[in-house]
Design a protein around this motif. Sequence first.
Motif: not given
Length: 360
Positions: A174-180
Amino acid sequence: LIHDSRMGIAYDTIYYGVLFFNFEAMKKEYQSSYGIGEEDYQYFYQLRKVTPKPAPELYPLFYYDLVNPCVLSDYFYNNYFFGQEEFMTFLDRIRKNPENFLCAILLYYLDEQVEVKKSNSLELIQKILKLDIDIELRAQIVNLIVNYEEVLKELISFLENSYNAVEELHIQEQGVIKNTSKIFNTEHFLQHLNEVSAINCEHTSKKDKMSVSLLNVLIILQKGTDDLGYKYIFGRRCYEFLDFYYSYYKIPPELLCQALGNPVKASILYCLEEEEHTVSQLAEILPSSRQNLNRHVLWLLDYMLITVSHVNGLEIYYKINKDFFHSAKNTLFQYVAAFETGSHKKLGVENNEKMDETND
Protein backbone atom coordinates in the motif's frame (compact mmCIF):
# COMPACT_ATOMS: atom_id res chain seq x y z
CA LEU A 1 -7.71 11.64 -7.28
CA ILE A 2 -9.65 8.93 -5.50
CA HIS A 3 -7.55 5.81 -5.16
CA ASP A 4 -9.32 2.71 -6.42
CA SER A 5 -7.14 -0.40 -6.19
CA ARG A 6 -9.74 -2.79 -7.62
CA MET A 7 -8.85 -1.94 -11.20
CA GLY A 8 -5.14 -2.37 -10.52
CA ILE A 9 -5.71 -5.75 -8.87
CA ALA A 10 -7.91 -6.93 -11.74
CA TYR A 11 -5.40 -5.75 -14.33
CA ASP A 12 -2.45 -7.32 -12.49
CA THR A 13 -4.30 -10.62 -12.31
CA ILE A 14 -4.47 -10.80 -16.11
CA TYR A 15 -1.09 -9.18 -16.66
CA TYR A 16 0.59 -11.78 -14.45
CA GLY A 17 -0.56 -14.52 -16.84
CA VAL A 18 0.61 -12.49 -19.83
CA LEU A 19 4.03 -12.05 -18.24
CA PHE A 20 4.24 -15.72 -17.30
CA PHE A 21 3.70 -17.00 -20.84
CA ASN A 22 5.67 -14.28 -22.66
CA PHE A 23 8.28 -13.32 -20.09
CA GLU A 24 11.51 -13.52 -22.11
CA ALA A 25 10.13 -11.66 -25.14
CA MET A 26 8.51 -8.95 -22.99
CA LYS A 27 11.60 -8.59 -20.82
CA LYS A 28 13.78 -8.01 -23.86
CA GLU A 29 11.33 -5.53 -25.40
CA TYR A 30 10.80 -3.55 -22.19
CA GLN A 31 14.54 -3.36 -21.57
CA SER A 32 15.27 -1.92 -25.02
CA SER A 33 12.25 0.40 -25.20
CA TYR A 34 11.84 1.57 -21.61
CA GLY A 35 15.05 0.64 -19.79
CA ILE A 36 13.17 -1.67 -17.42
CA GLY A 37 15.71 -3.70 -15.46
CA GLU A 38 15.66 -6.94 -13.51
CA GLU A 39 14.62 -5.24 -10.27
CA ASP A 40 11.38 -4.09 -11.89
CA TYR A 41 10.12 -7.67 -11.98
CA GLN A 42 10.31 -8.19 -8.23
CA TYR A 43 6.52 -8.43 -7.85
CA PHE A 44 6.26 -10.88 -10.74
CA TYR A 45 8.80 -13.12 -9.07
CA GLN A 46 6.90 -12.84 -5.79
CA LEU A 47 3.65 -13.92 -7.42
CA ARG A 48 5.34 -16.78 -9.25
CA LYS A 49 6.42 -18.22 -5.88
CA VAL A 50 2.94 -18.22 -4.36
CA THR A 51 0.75 -18.88 -7.41
CA PRO A 52 0.23 -22.33 -8.97
CA LYS A 53 1.86 -22.67 -12.38
CA PRO A 54 -0.72 -22.15 -15.16
CA ALA A 55 -1.43 -25.08 -17.46
CA PRO A 56 0.27 -24.91 -20.90
CA GLU A 57 -3.20 -25.17 -22.45
CA LEU A 58 -3.85 -21.56 -21.37
CA TYR A 59 -1.12 -20.19 -23.65
CA PRO A 60 -3.52 -19.05 -26.46
CA LEU A 61 -5.49 -16.96 -23.95
CA PHE A 62 -2.39 -15.08 -22.76
CA TYR A 63 -0.31 -15.00 -25.95
CA TYR A 64 1.07 -11.49 -26.55
CA ASP A 65 2.81 -10.43 -29.78
CA LEU A 66 4.20 -7.24 -28.14
CA VAL A 67 1.75 -5.13 -30.15
CA ASN A 68 -1.84 -6.25 -29.68
CA PRO A 69 -3.33 -7.19 -26.29
CA CYS A 70 -3.85 -10.88 -25.59
CA VAL A 71 -7.29 -12.49 -26.01
CA LEU A 72 -8.13 -12.24 -22.33
CA SER A 73 -6.96 -8.62 -22.00
CA ASP A 74 -8.99 -7.62 -25.04
CA TYR A 75 -12.08 -9.42 -23.75
CA PHE A 76 -11.61 -7.92 -20.29
CA TYR A 77 -11.38 -4.38 -21.64
CA ASN A 78 -14.51 -4.71 -23.76
CA ASN A 79 -16.69 -6.78 -21.43
CA TYR A 80 -15.77 -5.84 -17.87
CA PHE A 81 -18.19 -3.39 -16.22
CA PHE A 82 -15.62 -1.07 -14.69
CA GLY A 83 -16.70 0.48 -11.44
CA GLN A 84 -19.84 -1.67 -11.38
CA GLU A 85 -18.59 -5.17 -10.65
CA GLU A 86 -15.78 -7.09 -9.03
CA PHE A 87 -13.31 -9.19 -11.00
CA MET A 88 -14.75 -12.39 -9.56
CA THR A 89 -18.17 -11.40 -10.91
CA PHE A 90 -16.57 -10.96 -14.33
CA LEU A 91 -15.22 -14.52 -14.09
CA ASP A 92 -18.67 -15.80 -13.11
CA ARG A 93 -20.13 -14.26 -16.25
CA ILE A 94 -17.52 -16.03 -18.40
CA ARG A 95 -18.32 -19.29 -16.62
CA LYS A 96 -22.06 -18.86 -17.15
CA ASN A 97 -21.77 -17.74 -20.79
CA PRO A 98 -18.80 -19.68 -22.20
CA GLU A 99 -20.08 -19.42 -25.79
CA ASN A 100 -19.58 -15.66 -25.85
CA PHE A 101 -15.98 -15.99 -24.69
CA LEU A 102 -15.26 -18.74 -27.24
CA CYS A 103 -16.62 -16.54 -30.04
CA ALA A 104 -14.28 -13.77 -28.90
CA ILE A 105 -11.30 -16.17 -28.98
CA LEU A 106 -12.09 -17.34 -32.51
CA LEU A 107 -12.66 -13.78 -33.71
CA TYR A 108 -9.33 -12.73 -32.22
CA TYR A 109 -7.29 -15.35 -34.08
CA LEU A 110 -9.29 -15.76 -37.29
CA ASP A 111 -10.55 -12.19 -37.64
CA GLU A 112 -14.01 -13.47 -38.55
CA GLN A 113 -17.24 -14.32 -36.77
CA VAL A 114 -17.63 -18.05 -36.13
CA GLU A 115 -20.75 -19.78 -34.89
CA VAL A 116 -20.14 -21.73 -31.69
CA LYS A 117 -21.77 -24.87 -33.11
CA LYS A 118 -19.16 -24.89 -35.88
CA SER A 119 -16.23 -24.21 -33.53
CA ASN A 120 -15.16 -27.85 -33.53
CA SER A 121 -15.42 -28.40 -37.28
CA LEU A 122 -12.58 -29.80 -39.37
CA GLU A 123 -12.75 -26.77 -41.68
CA LEU A 124 -12.20 -24.38 -38.78
CA ILE A 125 -9.29 -26.40 -37.41
CA GLN A 126 -7.69 -26.40 -40.85
CA LYS A 127 -7.95 -22.60 -40.93
CA ILE A 128 -6.20 -22.40 -37.57
CA LEU A 129 -3.41 -24.72 -38.70
CA LYS A 130 -2.77 -22.39 -41.65
CA LEU A 131 -2.31 -19.31 -39.43
CA ASP A 132 1.09 -17.64 -39.72
CA ILE A 133 1.94 -18.00 -36.03
CA ASP A 134 4.16 -20.12 -33.82
CA ILE A 135 3.59 -23.86 -34.31
CA GLU A 136 3.12 -24.42 -30.57
CA LEU A 137 0.50 -21.69 -30.45
CA ARG A 138 -1.39 -23.22 -33.38
CA ALA A 139 -1.45 -26.58 -31.66
CA GLN A 140 -2.66 -25.08 -28.39
CA ILE A 141 -5.47 -23.17 -30.14
CA VAL A 142 -6.70 -26.40 -31.68
CA ASN A 143 -6.48 -28.11 -28.29
CA LEU A 144 -8.42 -25.22 -26.71
CA ILE A 145 -11.25 -25.62 -29.20
CA VAL A 146 -11.41 -29.40 -28.93
CA ASN A 147 -11.24 -29.40 -25.12
CA TYR A 148 -12.81 -26.01 -24.46
CA GLU A 149 -14.71 -26.89 -21.27
CA GLU A 150 -11.62 -28.32 -19.57
CA VAL A 151 -9.43 -25.40 -20.65
CA LEU A 152 -12.02 -22.90 -19.41
CA LYS A 153 -12.06 -24.60 -15.99
CA GLU A 154 -8.26 -24.35 -15.88
CA LEU A 155 -8.46 -20.65 -16.77
CA ILE A 156 -11.03 -19.77 -14.11
CA SER A 157 -9.08 -21.69 -11.46
CA PHE A 158 -5.80 -19.98 -12.42
CA LEU A 159 -7.36 -16.50 -12.42
CA GLU A 160 -9.07 -17.05 -9.07
CA ASN A 161 -5.78 -18.14 -7.47
CA SER A 162 -3.90 -15.30 -9.14
CA TYR A 163 -6.48 -12.74 -8.04
CA ASN A 164 -6.16 -13.74 -4.39
CA ALA A 165 -2.36 -13.59 -4.58
CA VAL A 166 -2.40 -10.20 -6.34
CA GLU A 167 -4.91 -8.80 -3.85
CA GLU A 168 -2.60 -9.81 -0.99
CA LEU A 169 0.34 -8.22 -2.80
CA HIS A 170 -1.52 -4.91 -3.16
CA ILE A 171 -2.35 -4.94 0.54
CA GLN A 172 1.30 -5.52 1.42
CA GLU A 173 2.49 -2.74 -0.89
CA GLN A 174 0.00 0.00 0.00
CA GLY A 175 2.88 2.36 0.73
CA VAL A 176 4.28 1.98 -2.80
CA ILE A 177 0.83 2.51 -4.31
CA LYS A 178 0.23 5.70 -2.32
CA ASN A 179 3.72 6.92 -3.16
CA THR A 180 3.14 6.35 -6.86
CA SER A 181 -0.14 8.23 -6.61
CA LYS A 182 1.68 11.30 -5.29
CA ILE A 183 3.85 11.70 -8.39
CA PHE A 184 0.95 11.30 -10.81
CA ASN A 185 -0.48 14.51 -12.27
CA THR A 186 -3.86 13.99 -13.95
CA GLU A 187 -3.98 17.29 -15.80
CA HIS A 188 -0.62 16.95 -17.53
CA PHE A 189 -1.10 13.24 -18.20
CA LEU A 190 -4.35 13.92 -20.05
CA GLN A 191 -2.76 16.86 -21.86
CA HIS A 192 -0.01 14.62 -23.23
CA LEU A 193 -2.40 11.74 -23.88
CA ASN A 194 -4.51 13.94 -26.14
CA GLU A 195 -1.46 14.31 -28.39
CA VAL A 196 -1.11 10.56 -29.00
CA SER A 197 -4.62 9.16 -28.68
CA ALA A 198 -8.08 9.62 -30.14
CA ILE A 199 -9.56 9.31 -26.65
CA ASN A 200 -11.52 12.40 -25.71
CA CYS A 201 -9.90 13.61 -22.49
CA GLU A 202 -11.07 17.21 -22.59
CA HIS A 203 -13.58 16.92 -19.78
CA THR A 204 -12.29 16.78 -16.24
CA SER A 205 -14.26 15.30 -13.39
CA LYS A 206 -14.05 15.10 -9.63
CA LYS A 207 -14.97 11.46 -10.02
CA ASP A 208 -11.65 10.59 -11.65
CA LYS A 209 -10.10 7.48 -10.15
CA MET A 210 -6.64 6.10 -10.40
CA SER A 211 -5.29 2.65 -9.73
CA VAL A 212 -1.70 1.39 -9.75
CA SER A 213 -0.54 -1.93 -11.16
CA LEU A 214 2.45 -3.15 -9.19
CA LEU A 215 3.72 -5.50 -11.89
CA ASN A 216 4.87 -2.70 -14.17
CA VAL A 217 3.97 0.47 -12.23
CA LEU A 218 1.12 0.93 -14.61
CA ILE A 219 -1.37 3.76 -14.22
CA ILE A 220 -5.05 3.03 -14.83
CA LEU A 221 -7.17 6.15 -15.04
CA GLN A 222 -10.97 6.11 -14.82
CA LYS A 223 -12.42 9.25 -16.41
CA GLY A 224 -16.00 10.39 -16.39
CA THR A 225 -17.35 11.31 -19.83
CA ASP A 226 -20.59 12.91 -20.92
CA ASP A 227 -21.64 10.24 -23.42
CA LEU A 228 -20.27 6.94 -22.10
CA GLY A 229 -20.32 7.61 -18.39
CA TYR A 230 -16.79 6.30 -17.90
CA LYS A 231 -13.61 6.01 -19.91
CA TYR A 232 -10.65 3.87 -18.90
CA ILE A 233 -7.11 4.57 -19.92
CA PHE A 234 -4.43 1.92 -19.58
CA GLY A 235 -0.86 3.18 -19.86
CA ARG A 236 2.50 1.40 -19.73
CA ARG A 237 4.58 2.92 -16.94
CA CYS A 238 2.66 6.16 -17.36
CA TYR A 239 5.29 8.76 -18.26
CA GLU A 240 7.61 6.25 -19.95
CA PHE A 241 4.68 5.20 -22.13
CA LEU A 242 3.99 8.80 -23.10
CA ASP A 243 7.68 9.58 -23.56
CA PHE A 244 7.93 6.78 -26.10
CA TYR A 245 4.92 7.85 -28.18
CA TYR A 246 4.70 11.57 -27.53
CA SER A 247 5.72 13.84 -30.42
CA TYR A 248 8.58 15.85 -28.98
CA TYR A 249 8.54 18.25 -31.89
CA LYS A 250 5.74 20.07 -30.08
CA ILE A 251 7.96 20.92 -27.10
CA PRO A 252 7.62 24.69 -26.51
CA PRO A 253 11.10 26.32 -26.53
CA GLU A 254 9.99 28.50 -23.61
CA LEU A 255 9.62 25.35 -21.55
CA LEU A 256 13.29 24.47 -21.96
CA CYS A 257 14.35 28.07 -21.39
CA GLN A 258 12.30 28.28 -18.22
CA ALA A 259 13.84 25.08 -16.87
CA LEU A 260 17.46 25.98 -17.66
CA GLY A 261 17.03 29.65 -16.76
CA ASN A 262 15.76 28.93 -13.27
CA PRO A 263 18.66 28.38 -10.81
CA VAL A 264 16.84 25.77 -8.74
CA LYS A 265 15.52 23.76 -11.69
CA ALA A 266 18.87 23.95 -13.48
CA SER A 267 20.73 22.78 -10.36
CA ILE A 268 18.37 19.82 -10.02
CA LEU A 269 18.95 18.88 -13.66
CA TYR A 270 22.74 19.09 -13.24
CA CYS A 271 22.57 16.80 -10.19
CA LEU A 272 20.30 14.28 -11.87
CA GLU A 273 22.48 14.26 -14.97
CA GLU A 274 25.36 12.85 -12.91
CA GLU A 275 23.41 10.48 -10.69
CA GLU A 276 19.84 9.58 -9.73
CA HIS A 277 18.63 11.14 -6.48
CA THR A 278 15.63 11.41 -4.19
CA VAL A 279 14.32 14.82 -3.12
CA SER A 280 15.82 14.24 0.34
CA GLN A 281 19.22 13.58 -1.21
CA LEU A 282 18.93 16.70 -3.36
CA ALA A 283 18.16 18.72 -0.21
CA GLU A 284 21.51 17.61 1.23
CA ILE A 285 23.35 18.75 -1.89
CA LEU A 286 21.58 21.95 -2.92
CA PRO A 287 21.09 25.13 -0.83
CA SER A 288 17.30 24.98 -0.88
CA SER A 289 14.56 23.57 1.34
CA ARG A 290 13.16 20.13 0.69
CA GLN A 291 9.69 21.60 0.17
CA ASN A 292 10.94 24.02 -2.48
CA LEU A 293 12.99 21.33 -4.22
CA ASN A 294 10.04 18.96 -4.24
CA ARG A 295 7.91 21.58 -6.00
CA HIS A 296 10.52 22.06 -8.74
CA VAL A 297 11.12 18.31 -9.08
CA LEU A 298 7.40 17.73 -9.65
CA TRP A 299 7.38 20.51 -12.26
CA LEU A 300 10.30 18.90 -14.10
CA LEU A 301 8.58 15.53 -13.86
CA ASP A 302 5.26 16.84 -15.13
CA TYR A 303 6.93 18.30 -18.23
CA MET A 304 9.03 15.15 -18.76
CA LEU A 305 12.48 16.74 -18.34
CA ILE A 306 13.12 14.08 -15.70
CA THR A 307 11.62 10.64 -15.06
CA VAL A 308 11.21 8.29 -12.12
CA SER A 309 14.17 5.91 -12.07
CA HIS A 310 12.79 3.54 -9.45
CA VAL A 311 10.93 3.45 -6.13
CA ASN A 312 12.50 1.98 -3.01
CA GLY A 313 9.93 1.79 -0.22
CA LEU A 314 8.76 5.37 0.31
CA GLU A 315 11.74 6.90 -1.52
CA ILE A 316 11.33 8.00 -5.16
CA TYR A 317 14.52 8.18 -7.24
CA TYR A 318 14.61 10.56 -10.20
CA LYS A 319 16.89 10.72 -13.22
CA ILE A 320 17.36 12.99 -16.23
CA ASN A 321 15.21 12.22 -19.28
CA LYS A 322 17.85 12.19 -22.01
CA ASP A 323 15.25 11.51 -24.71
CA PHE A 324 13.61 14.83 -23.90
CA PHE A 325 16.79 16.85 -24.32
CA HIS A 326 17.79 14.96 -27.45
CA SER A 327 14.48 15.90 -29.04
CA ALA A 328 14.33 19.41 -27.57
CA LYS A 329 17.74 20.31 -29.02
CA ASN A 330 16.38 20.67 -32.56
CA THR A 331 13.42 22.66 -31.30
CA LEU A 332 15.69 25.11 -29.49
CA PHE A 333 18.01 25.51 -32.49
CA GLN A 334 15.05 26.27 -34.74
CA TYR A 335 13.73 28.74 -32.22
CA VAL A 336 17.03 30.66 -32.06
CA ALA A 337 17.54 30.50 -35.83
CA ALA A 338 14.09 31.97 -36.39
CA PHE A 339 15.13 35.20 -34.64
CA GLU A 340 18.07 35.52 -37.02
CA THR A 341 15.72 35.45 -39.99
CA GLY A 342 12.89 37.31 -38.30
CA SER A 343 10.52 34.43 -38.84
CA HIS A 344 9.90 33.46 -35.23
CA LYS A 345 6.19 34.15 -35.56
CA LYS A 346 5.92 31.46 -38.22
CA LEU A 347 7.01 28.77 -35.82
CA GLY A 348 3.59 28.73 -34.27
CA VAL A 349 5.02 28.49 -30.78
CA GLU A 350 2.36 28.82 -28.11
CA ASN A 351 3.04 30.02 -24.61
CA ASN A 352 2.12 27.49 -21.99
CA GLU A 353 -0.05 29.46 -19.62
CA LYS A 354 -0.04 26.72 -17.05
CA MET A 355 3.67 26.91 -16.23
CA ASP A 356 4.89 28.09 -12.85
CA GLU A 357 4.55 31.82 -12.32
CA THR A 358 6.73 31.71 -9.24
CA ASN A 359 10.17 30.20 -9.68
CA ASP A 360 12.02 31.38 -6.61
